[in-house]
Design an enzyme around this catalytic site. Structure first.
Site, PDB file in Angstrom:
ATOM      1  N   ARG A  37      35.147  40.674  47.489  1.00 49.73           N
ATOM      2  CA  ARG A  37      35.556  39.265  47.570  1.00 49.73           C
ATOM      3  C   ARG A  37      34.952  38.580  48.792  1.00 49.73           C
ATOM      4  O   ARG A  37      34.646  37.387  48.747  1.00 49.73           O
ATOM      5  CB  ARG A  37      37.083  39.159  47.607  1.00 49.73           C
ATOM      6  CG  ARG A  37      37.719  39.335  46.250  1.00 49.73           C
ATOM      7  CD  ARG A  37      39.216  39.108  46.295  1.00 49.73           C
ATOM      8  NE  ARG A  37      39.767  39.164  44.946  1.00 49.73           N
ATOM      9  CZ  ARG A  37      41.065  39.181  44.664  1.00 49.73           C
ATOM     10  NH1 ARG A  37      41.949  39.150  45.634  1.00 49.73           N
ATOM     11  NH2 ARG A  37      41.477  39.219  43.412  1.00 49.73           N
ATOM     12  N   LYS A 197      49.114  48.346  28.368  1.00 47.36           N
ATOM     13  CA  LYS A 197      50.129  47.766  27.496  1.00 47.36           C
ATOM     14  C   LYS A 197      49.670  46.549  26.722  1.00 47.36           C
ATOM     15  O   LYS A 197      49.054  45.643  27.276  1.00 47.36           O
ATOM     16  CB  LYS A 197      51.333  47.354  28.343  1.00 47.36           C
ATOM     17  CG  LYS A 197      52.064  48.533  28.941  1.00 47.36           C
ATOM     18  CD  LYS A 197      53.291  48.048  29.636  1.00 47.36           C
ATOM     19  CE  LYS A 197      54.154  49.209  30.053  1.00 47.36           C
ATOM     20  NZ  LYS A 197      55.266  48.740  30.871  1.00 47.36           N
ATOM     21  N   GLY A 354      42.171  42.449  36.672  1.00 44.85           N
ATOM     22  CA  GLY A 354      42.931  43.656  36.991  1.00 44.85           C
ATOM     23  C   GLY A 354      42.081  44.776  37.545  1.00 44.85           C
ATOM     24  O   GLY A 354      41.287  44.568  38.450  1.00 44.85           O
ATOM     25  N   GLY A 377      44.326  38.156  37.862  1.00 42.60           N
ATOM     26  CA  GLY A 377      45.118  37.254  37.021  1.00 42.60           C
ATOM     27  C   GLY A 377      44.373  35.997  36.613  1.00 42.60           C
ATOM     28  O   GLY A 377      44.505  35.525  35.472  1.00 42.60           O
TER      29      GLY A 377
HETATM   30  C1  3PG Z   1      44.982  38.307  43.565  1.00 44.67           C
HETATM   31  O1  3PG Z   1      44.584  39.236  44.272  1.00 44.67           O
HETATM   32  O2  3PG Z   1      45.399  38.469  42.410  1.00 44.67           O
HETATM   33  C2  3PG Z   1      44.895  36.924  44.136  1.00 44.67           C
HETATM   34  O3  3PG Z   1      44.556  36.969  45.479  1.00 44.67           O
HETATM   35  C3  3PG Z   1      46.185  36.164  43.922  1.00 44.67           C
HETATM   36  O4  3PG Z   1      47.231  36.831  44.547  1.00 44.67           O
HETATM   37  P1  3PG Z   1      48.680  36.796  43.899  1.00 44.67           P
HETATM   38  O5  3PG Z   1      48.597  37.542  42.589  1.00 44.67           O
HETATM   39  O6  3PG Z   1      49.584  37.434  44.909  1.00 44.67           O
HETATM   40  O7  3PG Z   1      49.008  35.330  43.686  1.00 44.67           O
HETATM   41 MG    MG Z   2      47.294  38.825  41.307  1.00 43.22          MG
END
Ligand code: 3PG
Ligand code: MG
Length: 405
Positions: A37, A197, A354, A377
């Site tokens: 990142r 899942k 993920g 996400g």
């Molecule tokens: C992540 O790593 O998924 C992002 O930085 C967002 O973080 P969060 O899921 O805690 O909002």
């Molecule tokens: Mg996250």
């Protein structure tokens, strides 16, 4: 034409540029375990600094309930400075006098990182007051954290209404890749959806089935589909209450004339651990005490032959229990084939979400895919067809600016 403004549309010279980045990177024993990142931020940060802008980095880390020294961004700043190859200053708060003084001391080309935005409760509430305090620190806002764009948070969404807002280079690249994956892809498109899942991937499966020609279902979730076909899956993970849902998805695929590909064989073992004795069985020969830990050679060949007749691949989630050797084999073999097809210019390969990046890192193919997202996400929500607040606000802002002209 893109529907948001980028660094091409603004003169940053001498201006204070608030850049929302995602320094929420995995840390092990105090060291950054995966700097991907941070690496993706190099183009935006160096471009703004080289053009004489004052770079002010905003980021969250973890999910703190308030100020928490364990979740400070300070140790990450040193790691980021090394990766980016420039000194980066640090301010122990992201608003208030500490932040204001640090920003006031910046000269053109300097880089400053502010403390974890989630130390303030207003961040996750998208609080306009916190956004106003953050916005006072800058003249321009640049969004370069696609991985947090699914969060309507103060430093992601509310702030972008208060300053002229632009997409950074990493966000631009990410959106271009996603467009190539699903909005404007070369067809046929194949999606690989894996993971444990079905319940976490329902929206994804429903959206993808209408958008791709072939859907390869991988990982533990394939078992629920196999069970829906009346197959015995032994002790393997299977969500019995979702068997009707799996049947509905297969019926939808038939009516839309889309293909769903399920494993035809499996590597099974008595328990879930590295290097336990295992054997390959046909999918209708899974015994009552067997756990399915990976796909077998015929399923690997099947997936590779689907890829060979595809022009675009969208990949989310591993095939097997890739954390444990040799159950990473299915993921590694299919990833290797996708990387080769990509190198031969026969396939556009886009992956993310993920633990997909971790799985592809195991397969050592990350650099050989067309694009691998560092987002979890946010990547999933985009594939699910959802609106990402952090991207939508950039589009609204551009539209507003265009009307004002
Ligand atoms: C992540 O790593 O998924 C992002 O930085 C967002 O973080 P969060 O899921 O805690 O909002
Ligand atoms: Mg996250």
């Amino acid at each position: 034409m893109t529907s948001f403004r980028s660094l091409d549309d603004v003169d940053v010279k001498g201006r204070r540029v608030l850049v929302r980045v995602d320094l929420n990177v995995p840390v092990q024993n105090g060291e950054v375990a995966d700097a991907s990142r941070i690496e993706r931020l190099i183009p935006t940060i160096t471009e703004i600094a080289d053009k004489g802008g004052k770079v002010i980095l905003l980021s969250h880390y973890g999910r703190p309930k308030g100020p928490d020294p364990q979740q400070s961004r300070k140790p990450i700043v040193a790691a980021a400075a090394k990766v980016i190859g420039r000194p980066i200053g640090f301010a122990a708060d992201c608003i208030g006098p500490v932040a204001e003084q640090a920003v006031a001391a910046l000269r053109p080309g300097d880089i400053l990182c502010l403390e974890n935005t989630r130390f303030h409760k207003g961040e996750t509430k998208n609080d306009p007051e916190l956004a106003r305090q953050l916005a006072r620190l800058g003249d321009i806002y640049v969004a370069d954290a696609f991985s947090v764009a699914h969060r309507a948070h103060a430093s992601v969404e509310a702030i972008a209404h208060l300053l002229p807002a632009y997409a950074g280079r990493a966000v631009q690249e990410e959106l271009a890749a996603l467009r190539r994956a699903l909005l404007d892809p070369e067809r046929p498109v194949t999606a690989i959806v894996g993971g444990a899942k079905v319940s976490t991937k329902l929206d994804l499966l429903s959206n993808l089935i209408a958008r791709v020609e072939t859907l390869i279902i991988a990982g533990g979730m394939a078992n629920t589909f196999l069970a829906a076909q009346g197959k015995a899956v032994g002790k393997a993970l299977c969500e019995i209450d979702l068997i009707p849902t799996a049947s509905d998805i297969m019926a939808k695929a038939r009516s839309l004339k889309r293909e769903i590909v399920l494993p035809v064989d499996a590597v099974v073992a008595a328990k879930f651990a590295a290097h336990v004795p295992s054997r390959v069985v046909d999918i209708d020969q899974v015994g009552a005490d067997d756990m399915i830990l990976d796909i077998g050679p015929r399923s690997i060949a099947q997936a590779i032959s689907v890829l060979a007749r595809s022009k675009t691949l969208v990949w989310n989630g591993p095939f097997g229990a890739f954390e444990f050797e040799p159950f990473d084999n299915g993921t590694v073999e299919v990833a290797e084939a996708a990387a080769e097809l990509t190198a031969d210019r026969r396939l556009v390969s886009i992956a993310g979400g993920g633990d997909t990046m971790a799985a592809l890192n195991v397969a050592v193919v990350t650099g050989r895919f067309t694009y691998v997202s560092t987002a979890g996400g946010a990547f999933l929500e985009w594939l699910e067809g959802k609106t990402l607040p952090g991207i939508e606000v950039l589009q609204t802002q551009r539209a507003a600016a265009a009307t004002a002209v």
